[in-house]
Design a protein around this motif. Structure first.
Motif, PDB file in Angstrom:
ATOM      1  N   TRP A 118       0.814  -1.208   0.000  1.00 46.38           N
ATOM      2  CA  TRP A 118       0.000   0.000   0.000  1.00 46.38           C
ATOM      3  C   TRP A 118       0.850   1.261   0.000  1.00 46.38           C
ATOM      4  O   TRP A 118       1.900   1.323   0.646  1.00 46.38           O
ATOM      5  CB  TRP A 118      -0.897   0.029   1.238  1.00 46.38           C
ATOM      6  CG  TRP A 118      -2.185  -0.717   1.070  1.00 46.38           C
ATOM      7  CD1 TRP A 118      -2.680  -1.273  -0.064  1.00 46.38           C
ATOM      8  CD2 TRP A 118      -3.143  -0.977   2.103  1.00 46.38           C
ATOM      9  NE1 TRP A 118      -3.899  -1.868   0.185  1.00 46.38           N
ATOM     10  CE2 TRP A 118      -4.200  -1.694   1.502  1.00 46.38           C
ATOM     11  CE3 TRP A 118      -3.220  -0.680   3.466  1.00 46.38           C
ATOM     12  CZ2 TRP A 118      -5.320  -2.124   2.222  1.00 46.38           C
ATOM     13  CZ3 TRP A 118      -4.330  -1.097   4.174  1.00 46.38           C
ATOM     14  CH2 TRP A 118      -5.375  -1.812   3.560  1.00 46.38           C
ATOM     15  N   THR A 119       0.326   2.304  -0.688  1.00 48.82           N
ATOM     16  CA  THR A 119       0.939   3.631  -0.617  1.00 48.82           C
ATOM     17  C   THR A 119       0.317   4.379   0.569  1.00 48.82           C
ATOM     18  O   THR A 119      -0.683   3.929   1.136  1.00 48.82           O
ATOM     19  CB  THR A 119       0.626   4.431  -1.894  1.00 48.82           C
ATOM     20  OG1 THR A 119      -0.810   4.548  -1.982  1.00 48.82           O
ATOM     21  CG2 THR A 119       1.147   3.727  -3.135  1.00 48.82           C
ATOM     22  N   ASP A 120       0.875   5.556   0.901  1.00 44.55           N
ATOM     23  CA  ASP A 120       0.301   6.392   1.969  1.00 44.55           C
ATOM     24  C   ASP A 120      -1.182   6.640   1.726  1.00 44.55           C
ATOM     25  O   ASP A 120      -1.983   6.601   2.647  1.00 44.55           O
ATOM     26  CB  ASP A 120       1.020   7.753   2.023  1.00 44.55           C
ATOM     27  CG  ASP A 120       2.447   7.603   2.545  1.00 44.55           C
ATOM     28  OD1 ASP A 120       2.732   6.577   3.189  1.00 44.55           O
ATOM     29  OD2 ASP A 120       3.273   8.508   2.296  1.00 44.55           O
ATOM     30  N   ARG A 121      -1.516   6.932   0.470  1.00 44.51           N
ATOM     31  CA  ARG A 121      -2.921   7.247   0.151  1.00 44.51           C
ATOM     32  C   ARG A 121      -3.830   6.056   0.364  1.00 44.51           C
ATOM     33  O   ARG A 121      -4.939   6.195   0.865  1.00 44.51           O
ATOM     34  CB  ARG A 121      -3.034   7.735  -1.295  1.00 44.51           C
ATOM     35  CG  ARG A 121      -2.721   9.217  -1.398  1.00 44.51           C
ATOM     36  CD  ARG A 121      -2.881   9.713  -2.787  1.00 44.51           C
ATOM     37  NE  ARG A 121      -4.260   9.586  -3.288  1.00 44.51           N
ATOM     38  CZ  ARG A 121      -4.638  10.116  -4.433  1.00 44.51           C
ATOM     39  NH1 ARG A 121      -3.774  10.773  -5.168  1.00 44.51           N
ATOM     40  NH2 ARG A 121      -5.880   9.982  -4.840  1.00 44.51           N
ATOM     41  N   ILE A 172      -3.327   3.685   2.445  1.00 41.96           N
ATOM     42  CA  ILE A 172      -3.434   3.481   3.897  1.00 41.96           C
ATOM     43  C   ILE A 172      -4.480   4.420   4.491  1.00 41.96           C
ATOM     44  O   ILE A 172      -5.362   3.995   5.239  1.00 41.96           O
ATOM     45  CB  ILE A 172      -2.052   3.686   4.579  1.00 41.96           C
ATOM     46  CG1 ILE A 172      -1.108   2.545   4.168  1.00 41.96           C
ATOM     47  CG2 ILE A 172      -2.190   3.757   6.087  1.00 41.96           C
ATOM     48  CD1 ILE A 172       0.336   2.752   4.585  1.00 41.96           C
ATOM     49  N   SER A 173      -4.411   5.712   4.125  1.00 38.41           N
ATOM     50  CA  SER A 173      -5.401   6.675   4.627  1.00 38.41           C
ATOM     51  C   SER A 173      -6.806   6.278   4.215  1.00 38.41           C
ATOM     52  O   SER A 173      -7.739   6.358   5.011  1.00 38.41           O
ATOM     53  CB  SER A 173      -5.172   8.069   4.067  1.00 38.41           C
ATOM     54  OG  SER A 173      -4.039   8.603   4.517  1.00 38.41           O
ATOM     55  N   HIS A 226       6.417  -0.682  13.028  1.00 39.11           N
ATOM     56  CA  HIS A 226       5.360  -0.217  12.124  1.00 39.11           C
ATOM     57  C   HIS A 226       3.986  -0.383  12.758  1.00 39.11           C
ATOM     58  O   HIS A 226       3.684  -1.439  13.314  1.00 39.11           O
ATOM     59  CB  HIS A 226       5.354  -1.057  10.840  1.00 39.11           C
ATOM     60  CG  HIS A 226       6.497  -0.780   9.913  1.00 39.11           C
ATOM     61  ND1 HIS A 226       6.474   0.251   9.012  1.00 39.11           N
ATOM     62  CD2 HIS A 226       7.689  -1.403   9.738  1.00 39.11           C
ATOM     63  CE1 HIS A 226       7.611   0.246   8.304  1.00 39.11           C
ATOM     64  NE2 HIS A 226       8.367  -0.749   8.740  1.00 39.11           N
ATOM     65  N   TRP A 250       5.618   9.409  17.140  1.00 37.36           N
ATOM     66  CA  TRP A 250       5.758   9.147  15.699  1.00 37.36           C
ATOM     67  C   TRP A 250       7.211   9.349  15.329  1.00 37.36           C
ATOM     68  O   TRP A 250       7.820  10.338  15.700  1.00 37.36           O
ATOM     69  CB  TRP A 250       4.907  10.126  14.881  1.00 37.36           C
ATOM     70  CG  TRP A 250       3.442  10.010  15.101  1.00 37.36           C
ATOM     71  CD1 TRP A 250       2.627  10.939  15.679  1.00 37.36           C
ATOM     72  CD2 TRP A 250       2.596   8.915  14.730  1.00 37.36           C
ATOM     73  NE1 TRP A 250       1.337  10.485  15.706  1.00 37.36           N
ATOM     74  CE2 TRP A 250       1.282   9.248  15.124  1.00 37.36           C
ATOM     75  CE3 TRP A 250       2.805   7.675  14.111  1.00 37.36           C
ATOM     76  CZ2 TRP A 250       0.189   8.407  14.925  1.00 37.36           C
ATOM     77  CZ3 TRP A 250       1.727   6.837  13.911  1.00 37.36           C
ATOM     78  CH2 TRP A 250       0.445   7.197  14.316  1.00 37.36           C
ATOM     79  N   ASP A 254       9.997  10.318  12.788  1.00 40.28           N
ATOM     80  CA  ASP A 254      10.034  11.145  11.593  1.00 40.28           C
ATOM     81  C   ASP A 254      11.351  10.914  10.863  1.00 40.28           C
ATOM     82  O   ASP A 254      12.230  11.751  10.868  1.00 40.28           O
ATOM     83  CB  ASP A 254       9.905  12.615  12.018  1.00 40.28           C
ATOM     84  CG  ASP A 254       9.796  13.510  10.793  1.00 40.28           C
ATOM     85  OD1 ASP A 254       9.394  13.003   9.727  1.00 40.28           O
ATOM     86  OD2 ASP A 254      10.130  14.697  10.914  1.00 40.28           O
ATOM     87  N   PRO A 284      10.714   7.183   4.853  1.00 47.33           N
ATOM     88  CA  PRO A 284      10.215   5.821   4.667  1.00 47.33           C
ATOM     89  C   PRO A 284      11.215   4.769   5.157  1.00 47.33           C
ATOM     90  O   PRO A 284      12.423   4.987   5.148  1.00 47.33           O
ATOM     91  CB  PRO A 284      10.002   5.718   3.158  1.00 47.33           C
ATOM     92  CG  PRO A 284      10.705   6.879   2.553  1.00 47.33           C
ATOM     93  CD  PRO A 284      10.952   7.898   3.604  1.00 47.33           C
ATOM     94  N   ALA A 337       4.942   1.247   3.645  1.00 46.07           N
ATOM     95  CA  ALA A 337       4.595   2.635   3.987  1.00 46.07           C
ATOM     96  C   ALA A 337       3.868   2.715   5.328  1.00 46.07           C
ATOM     97  O   ALA A 337       3.471   3.795   5.741  1.00 46.07           O
ATOM     98  CB  ALA A 337       3.732   3.224   2.876  1.00 46.07           C
ATOM     99  N   PRO A 368       2.984   3.510   8.913  1.00 44.32           N
ATOM    100  CA  PRO A 368       3.634   4.542   9.742  1.00 44.32           C
ATOM    101  C   PRO A 368       4.569   3.941  10.799  1.00 44.32           C
ATOM    102  O   PRO A 368       4.343   2.836  11.294  1.00 44.32           O
ATOM    103  CB  PRO A 368       2.446   5.234  10.426  1.00 44.32           C
ATOM    104  CG  PRO A 368       1.275   4.949   9.553  1.00 44.32           C
ATOM    105  CD  PRO A 368       1.518   3.622   8.910  1.00 44.32           C
TER     106      PRO A 368
END
Ligand SMILES: [Zn+2]
Length: 465
Positions: free
Chosen positions: A58-61, A63-64, A297, A346, A348, A351, A357, A359
């Protein structure tokens, strides 16, 4: 549907189990293992695992999008089926941030509303109830279903895959089950769950005297997967290192407590294997797992995580705050914005080199505790003693203060009028566990013993070594 029944009668079964000879204990452990394996490896289990593995791309998008969708479903179901949420506002979730319009659930609120938090959408005979002890003893009975137990297992197997381990590889386990009666002072300190190719070692019998038996047992299971509580594996690793002869295991999985760097280094040296840590909880709200690159993760399909500061505002990257979880999987007892009491931040750092991806989160969980050493040399980790508190529900805090070489005080801050009675039960159980060489007393207190920084250790060791 047997698991709800087994769980509901676990104390009675434990009493019976404690009185049978070791070979019969193997049989019972195997029977129990067979039931669990039936849940964990039901026909759809492989599909669940395959799905989870596909999510690793999955990409960030994506996942969201998954999280927004799961939040919507969770809220809708909770408002419809769970009395506690019936009056919650009907907010529209367009972005994950919209969740912030709902109140944060404190542990105490969840404890007081345990029955109202149960979903009417799940028949009571399908609910599995299990106790969960907090870091200092205040108890909560959570509910879940066999379907959730299966999904949860698939998530664990996904991490096994990251470590290069296939399902049902043989493993040696050191978690909190009382698999050997407390009074036993000679081997076996273990039982076998044959259907799941698992050897379970007691965490309540570790001492310098029993160490040779434990090490010999491990040596016979060299090269297998090793799993357990970090503090327990660290005690075992100390014994191995003291002997000066490593016992190579395939890989080590730890969970249930913070894994401190010193403990990790010891465990990796003693067992010549990589440690894969994870963070989860009995409430089944969320999951954080270490990948092969050593990063932690968040499992985004398991639950939604917010990290909030003292004012309830989202903490920035690298800033420590409280974990607040919203469970996606637990339909039997959904918890929405649940402040569990653990902390973290979190990370920072861009990746992860593993390519996922998901978090990155660092659980810092400021729970720290000493180890209790009984007069006969057995060593008890905080996690081992935490098992004594599983039934307790009336104590706000409970700590074990080892104030003289042969004395431990059960120190309790009462939550309600039944606390004194429960305190005496805990005292009796601890006395039985520690044996006649130790004196266990109990006292009520107005406040828990805190360390600098506000940490509340479960074991307070005041005996100079
Ligand atoms: Zn990674």
């Amino acid at each position: 549907m047997l698991e709800p029944l087994i769980r509901a009668n676990i104390n009675r079964l434990q009493g019976f189990y404690n009185h049978v000879p070791p070979p019969a204990r193997d049989l019972i452990a195997s029977a129990r293992g067979w039931f669990l394996a039936r849940i964990r490896y039901a026909p759809d289990a492989e599909l669940i695992l395959n799905d989870l593995r596909a999510h690793e791309n999955w990409t960030d998008r994506e996942i969201s999008a998954c999280q927004v969708c799961c939040l919507r479903e969770t809220l809708e179901r909770a408002r419809r089926d769970v009395p506690f949420y019936a009056d919650y506002p009907d907010i529209q979730i367009e972005r994950v941030e919209d969740l912030q319009h709902l109140p944060v659930l404190e542990r105490e609120t969840v404890r007081e509303n345990q029955e109202r938090l149960l979903s009417r959408g799940i028949a009571s005979h399908r609910r599995i109830r299990a106790g969960r002890t907090g870091t200092t003893g205040a108890n909560l009975t959570v509910a879940y279903t066999e379907a959730l137990a299966r999904e949860n297992w698939a998530f664990l197997l996904r991490q096994w895959a990251w470590a290069g381990v296939a399902p049902r590889e043989p493993r040696v386990t050191l978690f909190g089950a009382q698999i050997v009666p407390a009074k036993r002072n000679k081997p076996p300190f273990w039982v076998y769950n044959r259907p799941d190719r698992q050897a379970l070692l007691s965490i309540f019998h570790l001492s310098e005297k029993t160490a040779p038996a434990y090490l010999e047992f491990l040596r016979r299971h060299e090269g297998q997967v090793l799993e357990g509580f970090p503090s327990v594996l660290a005690i075992l690793a100390d014994f191995v290192l003291l002997r000066g002869e490593a016992i190579p295991m395939r890989v080590v999985f730890t969970t249930g407590e913070p894994l401190y760097p010193a403990a990790r280094a010891k465990i990796e040296a003693a067992f010549q294997a990589r440690v894969f840590d994870s963070y989860g909880m009995t409430e089944y709200c969320g999951l954080i797992q270490e990948c092969e690159e050593g990063q932690m993760h968040l499992a985004p399909e398991y639950g939604y995580l917010e990290i909030l500061d003292e004012q309830g505002q989202p903490a920035g990257p690298g800033e420590e705050g409280y974990f607040v979880w919203t469970s996606f999987l637990n339909e039997a007892m959904p918890l929405i914005r649940y402040r569990i009491g653990d902390r973290g931040l979190w990370q920072d750092s861009g990746p992860c080199a593993c390519g996922r991806a998901f978090p990155l989160v660092v659980p810092t969980i400021t729970r720290e505790s000493d180890v209790l050493r009984s007069a006969d040399g057995r060593l008890f980790s905080p996690r081992a003693l935490n098992q004594l508190l599983k039934e307790a529900s009336s104590m706000r805090f409970c700590q074990f203060v080892h104030d003289r070489p042969e004395r431990v005080v059960v120190r309790v801050v009462a939550g309600n009028s039944r606390a004194a009675e429960e305190m005496m039960q805990v005292r009796a159980r601890l006395q039985e566990l520690l044996g006649p060489g130790m004196q266990v007393t109990a006292e009520l207190a107005v406040a828990p013993l805190a360390r600098p920084g506000g940490k509340l250790p479960l074991i307070v060791n005041q005996v100079p070594r």
